[in-house]
Motif scaffolding. Structure first.
Motif, mmCIF file in Angstrom:
data_model
loop_
_atom_site.group_PDB
_atom_site.id
_atom_site.type_symbol
_atom_site.label_atom_id
_atom_site.label_comp_id
_atom_site.label_asym_id
_atom_site.label_seq_id
_atom_site.Cartn_x
_atom_site.Cartn_y
_atom_site.Cartn_z
ATOM 1 N N VAL A 51 33.439 -23.918 30.679
ATOM 2 C CA VAL A 51 34.776 -24.309 30.222
ATOM 3 C C VAL A 51 34.875 -24.073 28.713
ATOM 4 C CG1 VAL A 51 36.316 -26.292 29.887
ATOM 5 C CG2 VAL A 51 35.247 -25.904 32.111
ATOM 6 N N PHE A 52 33.819 -24.419 27.981
ATOM 7 C CA PHE A 52 33.776 -24.144 26.544
ATOM 8 C C PHE A 52 33.915 -22.640 26.288
ATOM 9 C CE2 PHE A 52 31.262 -22.933 22.824
ATOM 10 C CZ PHE A 52 31.913 -23.662 21.829
ATOM 11 N N TYR A 54 35.274 -20.379 28.243
ATOM 12 C CA TYR A 54 36.631 -19.979 28.611
ATOM 13 C C TYR A 54 37.589 -20.237 27.442
ATOM 14 C CZ TYR A 54 41.117 -19.860 31.036
ATOM 15 O OH TYR A 54 42.407 -19.567 31.398
ATOM 16 N N TYR A 55 37.530 -21.436 26.889
ATOM 17 C CA TYR A 55 38.453 -21.765 25.802
ATOM 18 C C TYR A 55 38.107 -21.033 24.506
ATOM 19 C CZ TYR A 55 41.288 -24.820 28.517
ATOM 20 O OH TYR A 55 42.169 -25.288 29.464
ATOM 21 N N TYR A 58 39.798 -17.884 25.155
ATOM 22 C CA TYR A 58 41.240 -18.133 25.110
ATOM 23 C C TYR A 58 41.736 -18.140 23.665
ATOM 24 C CZ TYR A 58 45.648 -20.299 26.597
ATOM 25 O OH TYR A 58 46.967 -20.561 26.860
ATOM 26 N N PHE A 59 40.991 -18.794 22.784
ATOM 27 C CA PHE A 59 41.399 -18.854 21.380
ATOM 28 C C PHE A 59 41.077 -17.563 20.636
ATOM 29 C CE2 PHE A 59 41.114 -23.477 22.324
ATOM 30 C CZ PHE A 59 42.470 -23.713 22.218
ATOM 31 N N GLY A 106 38.605 -16.235 29.705
ATOM 32 C CA GLY A 106 39.554 -16.897 28.806
ATOM 33 C C GLY A 106 40.323 -15.905 27.973
ATOM 34 N N ARG A 109 42.991 -14.430 29.896
ATOM 35 C CA ARG A 109 43.907 -15.480 30.358
ATOM 36 C C ARG A 109 43.976 -15.629 31.876
ATOM 37 N NH1 ARG A 109 47.102 -17.387 25.965
ATOM 38 N NH2 ARG A 109 45.794 -17.028 24.181
ATOM 39 N N PHE A 112 43.125 -21.035 34.697
ATOM 40 C CA PHE A 112 41.998 -21.941 34.472
ATOM 41 C C PHE A 112 41.517 -22.596 35.762
ATOM 42 C CE2 PHE A 112 40.297 -26.147 33.325
ATOM 43 C CZ PHE A 112 39.215 -25.735 32.585
#
Length: 137
Positions: A51-52, A54-55, A58-59, A106, A109, A112
Motif C-alpha cells: 500500500v505504501f 502504491y501511494y 500515485y504521488f 500506483g 492509477r 486501489f
C-alpha cells in the motif's frame, strides 16, 4: 518480540529494499511462532508495504506526469501499464519484480480496491504456501 520482527521484515521486504521476508517467516515458524500469528504479522507487514508502494507511485505520478506525457514512449508506457496493469499484478508476489510492480500500479492509477484484492491475496497465499511447506507442526 518475534512477531514484531517478522512484521518489520515483511514490511521492509515489500519495499524496494533487498530483504527476504520468506526467510524471516520460515525462521519465525521454527522459533515457535504459531502459524496463525506468523501468517497475520507477515501478511500485515507485507500488505501495508505494498500500500505504501502504491501511494508512492500515485504521488510520483503528480511529479512526473508532465514529462511522462510529453514523451511518446512515456505516454505509450503509461497506457500499456494502465491497460495490462491488473494482469501484471498477478506477478506482484514474485521476488525482485513484484515490489516495483506495486509501485507502478500506483503510478498508472490502477483502482486501489482491485490492487489490494489482487496483490494482497497473492501475498497471503505465498505465506500460506510457505507455512504449508515449512511448518514444523
Amino acid at each position: 518480540m518475534a512477531e514484531a520482527a517478522l512484521f518489520l521484515s515483511a514490511f521492509l521486504a515489500a519495499t524496494i529494499l533487498p530483504f527476504s521476508s520468506e526467510l524471516a517467516f520460515v525462521t519465525a515458524l521454527h522459533n515457535e511462532v504459531s502459524v496463525k500469528n506468523a501468517l497475520f504479522f507477515a501478511s500485515s507487514g507485507n500488505i501495508l508495504a505494498i500500500v505504501f508502494n502504491y501511494y508512492l507511485g500515485y504521488f510520483l505520478y503528480e511529479k512526473t506526469k508532465t514529462s511522462l506525457f510529453h514523451s511518446h514512449f512515456g505516454k505509450k508506457a503509461f497506457l500499456v501499464g494502465h491497460k495490462y496493469g491488473y494482469y501484471a499484478l498477478l506477478l506482484s508476489w514474485l521476488p525482485l519484480i513484484g515490489d516495483p510492480i506495486t509501485l507502478v500500479a500506483g503510478l498508472v492509477r490502477l483502482k486501489f480496491v482491485w490492487f489490494v484484492i489482487i496483490s494482497g491475496s497473492l501475498r497471503i497465499a505465498r505465506y500460506m504456501f510457505l507455512a504449508y511447506i515449512f511448518s514444523p507442526n
